[in-house]
Design a protein around this motif. Structure first.
Motif, PDB file in Angstrom:
ATOM      1  N   MET A  35     -11.646 -12.424  34.917  1.00 14.51           N
ATOM      2  CA  MET A  35     -11.661 -13.731  34.266  1.00 14.51           C
ATOM      3  C   MET A  35     -12.760 -14.575  34.896  1.00 14.51           C
ATOM      4  SD  MET A  35      -8.413 -16.273  33.716  1.00 14.51           S
ATOM      5  CE  MET A  35      -8.413 -17.428  32.354  1.00 14.51           C
ATOM      6  N   THR A  36     -13.566 -15.216  34.064  1.00 13.51           N
ATOM      7  CA  THR A  36     -14.650 -16.031  34.602  1.00 13.51           C
ATOM      8  C   THR A  36     -14.158 -17.441  34.939  1.00 13.51           C
ATOM      9  OG1 THR A  36     -15.368 -16.873  32.457  1.00 13.51           O
ATOM     10  CG2 THR A  36     -16.314 -14.770  33.197  1.00 13.51           C
ATOM     11  N   VAL A  37     -14.936 -18.120  35.754  1.00 17.37           N
ATOM     12  CA  VAL A  37     -14.611 -19.505  36.083  1.00 17.37           C
ATOM     13  C   VAL A  37     -14.637 -20.359  34.812  1.00 17.37           C
ATOM     14  CG1 VAL A  37     -15.367 -21.538  37.375  1.00 17.37           C
ATOM     15  CG2 VAL A  37     -15.480 -19.280  38.430  1.00 17.37           C
ATOM     16  N   VAL A  49     -20.313 -18.962  35.475  1.00 16.58           N
ATOM     17  CA  VAL A  49     -20.424 -17.573  35.008  1.00 16.58           C
ATOM     18  C   VAL A  49     -19.804 -16.586  35.987  1.00 16.58           C
ATOM     19  CG1 VAL A  49     -22.495 -18.025  33.653  1.00 16.58           C
ATOM     20  CG2 VAL A  49     -22.715 -17.341  36.055  1.00 16.58           C
ATOM     21  N   ASP A  50     -19.405 -17.036  37.182  1.00 18.73           N
ATOM     22  CA  ASP A  50     -18.841 -16.126  38.179  1.00 18.73           C
ATOM     23  C   ASP A  50     -17.487 -15.584  37.739  1.00 18.73           C
ATOM     24  OD1 ASP A  50     -20.920 -16.245  39.966  1.00 18.73           O
ATOM     25  OD2 ASP A  50     -20.089 -17.919  41.089  1.00 18.73           O
ATOM     26  N   THR A  51     -17.198 -14.377  38.198  1.00 21.98           N
ATOM     27  CA  THR A  51     -15.888 -13.777  37.957  1.00 21.98           C
ATOM     28  C   THR A  51     -14.959 -14.141  39.105  1.00 21.98           C
ATOM     29  OG1 THR A  51     -16.828 -11.910  36.750  1.00 21.98           O
ATOM     30  CG2 THR A  51     -14.631 -11.612  37.662  1.00 21.98           C
ATOM     31  N   PHE A  52     -13.748 -14.541  38.756  1.00 18.56           N
ATOM     32  CA  PHE A  52     -12.755 -14.931  39.752  1.00 18.56           C
ATOM     33  C   PHE A  52     -12.012 -13.681  40.196  1.00 18.56           C
ATOM     34  CE2 PHE A  52      -8.823 -16.556  41.407  1.00 18.56           C
ATOM     35  CZ  PHE A  52      -9.119 -17.801  41.924  1.00 18.56           C
ATOM     36  N   LEU A  53     -12.121 -13.343  41.496  1.00 15.70           N
ATOM     37  CA  LEU A  53     -11.406 -12.197  42.043  1.00 15.70           C
ATOM     38  C   LEU A  53     -10.049 -12.669  42.547  1.00 15.70           C
ATOM     39  CD1 LEU A  53     -14.216 -10.424  44.087  1.00 15.70           C
ATOM     40  CD2 LEU A  53     -13.417  -9.901  41.787  1.00 15.70           C
ATOM     41  N   GLY A  54      -9.016 -12.102  41.999  1.00 11.74           N
ATOM     42  CA  GLY A  54      -7.681 -12.522  42.391  1.00 11.74           C
ATOM     43  C   GLY A  54      -6.710 -12.254  41.262  1.00 11.74           C
ATOM     44  N   ASP A  55      -5.436 -12.109  41.600  1.00 11.78           N
ATOM     45  CA  ASP A  55      -4.457 -11.822  40.566  1.00 11.78           C
ATOM     46  C   ASP A  55      -4.095 -13.081  39.778  1.00 11.78           C
ATOM     47  OD1 ASP A  55      -2.668 -13.256  42.131  1.00 11.78           O
ATOM     48  OD2 ASP A  55      -1.683 -11.477  42.944  1.00 11.78           O
ATOM     49  N   GLU A  56      -3.205 -12.905  38.811  1.00  9.59           N
ATOM     50  CA  GLU A  56      -2.845 -14.018  37.924  1.00  9.59           C
ATOM     51  C   GLU A  56      -2.235 -15.185  38.693  1.00  9.59           C
ATOM     52  OE1 GLU A  56      -3.301 -14.428  34.640  1.00  9.59           O
ATOM     53  OE2 GLU A  56      -4.442 -12.559  34.540  1.00  9.59           O
ATOM     54  N   ARG A 105      -5.652  -4.957  55.535  1.00  6.08           N
ATOM     55  CA  ARG A 105      -6.738  -5.919  55.523  1.00  6.08           C
ATOM     56  C   ARG A 105      -8.101  -5.286  55.323  1.00  6.08           C
ATOM     57  NH1 ARG A 105      -5.198 -11.034  57.530  1.00  6.08           N
ATOM     58  NH2 ARG A 105      -3.021 -11.066  58.121  1.00  6.08           N
ATOM     59  N   SER A 106      -8.144  -4.012  54.962  1.00  3.36           N
ATOM     60  CA  SER A 106      -9.442  -3.379  54.705  1.00  3.36           C
ATOM     61  C   SER A 106     -10.016  -3.798  53.366  1.00  3.36           C
ATOM     62  CB  SER A 106      -9.299  -1.855  54.716  1.00  3.36           C
ATOM     63  OG  SER A 106      -8.424  -1.425  53.679  1.00  3.36           O
ATOM     64  N   GLY A 107      -9.221  -4.462  52.527  1.00  2.00           N
ATOM     65  CA  GLY A 107      -9.719  -4.937  51.250  1.00  2.00           C
ATOM     66  C   GLY A 107     -10.337  -6.308  51.404  1.00  2.00           C
ATOM     67  N   TYR A 108     -10.276  -7.113  50.307  1.00  2.00           N
ATOM     68  CA  TYR A 108     -10.951  -8.400  50.379  1.00  2.00           C
ATOM     69  C   TYR A 108     -10.149  -9.453  51.089  1.00  2.00           C
ATOM     70  CZ  TYR A 108      -8.207 -10.125  46.363  1.00  2.00           C
ATOM     71  OH  TYR A 108      -7.218 -10.513  45.516  1.00  2.00           O
TER      72      TYR A 108
END
Length: 207
Positions: free
Chosen positions: A1-3, A141-148, A196-199
């Motif tokens: 999902m974009t900003v 235009v950035d993509t938001f990284l994160g769940d709902e 914690r090896s992910g983001y």
């Protein structure tokens, strides 16, 4: 999902008649609030720098002033991405560091805005980074990284900032801040149990 899509939802839900660029400022302010409460980074981007032949260091200024922290680092060889490993400690890096050996980089460390590898480069290398950038550099235009849930918390945080600083409606601001915090408490518990090896990473102040 974009900003942009998140901003559109906020405008539709709350009938906020502000230009996208103006509401984006409230969105960024809300993200800074979230970053002070939860261990998470949400804006990942990619860039490259050049490690010159015979060099052992390169400036990160070739990426962007928005650099916060790297996630993955690699060099390009025959069109393939070869990982460069972050030294597990400064002492370990000093153990493998050499000013006489040459070859492809195996280990790296970052200090300030300098990228340093364990040996002299035997040729020029294109070094790539997946990295987190500052909230100040976030664009529509950035993509938001994160769940709902994190998206929803970010929307509440944006509304809280908007109602507080623009409409000066503290009851509405407090209501949205409270909803944001309720979600963040749940997310923090989840993040603490994850690898914690992910983001997910240590808490860090954003500028």
């Amino acid at each position: 999902m974009t900003v942009q899509q998140i901003i559109d939802e906020i405008q539709a839900e709350s009938v906020i008649d502000l230009a996208d660029a103006t509401l984006l400022n409230h969105f960024k302010a809300g993200l800074r609030y979230i970053s002070s409460l939860i261990e998470d980074r949400v804006f990942l981007t990619e860039g490259t720098i050049t490690l010159a032949s015979g060099a052992q260091t390169a400036s990160l200024g070739g990426l962007t002033s928005a650099f916060v922290k790297e996630r993955h680092v690699w060099y390009v060889s025959d069109g393939a991405r070869v990982p460069i490993i972050k030294a597990p400690s400064l002492a370990y890096f000093h153990d493998v560091y050499t000013t006489t050996g040459t070859g492809a980089p195996s280990y790296y460390r970052i200090y300030g805005t300098t990228f340093q590898v364990d040996k002299l480069a035997d040729q020029a290398y294109t070094v790539g980074f997946d990295y987190f950038k500052e909230i100040s550099a976030v664009a529509l235009v950035d993509t938001f990284l994160g769940d709902e849930r994190l998206i929803q918390a970010s929307k509440y945080a944006c509304k809280a900032e908007y109602y507080s600083s623009y409409e000066e409606d503290e009851p509405k601001s407090d209501k949205n801040e409270r909803k944001c915090k309720e979600i963040l408490i749940q997310l923090q518990g989840d993040y603490e149990s994850q690898d914690r090896s992910g983001y997910v990473d240590e808490k860090e102040e954003y500028s």
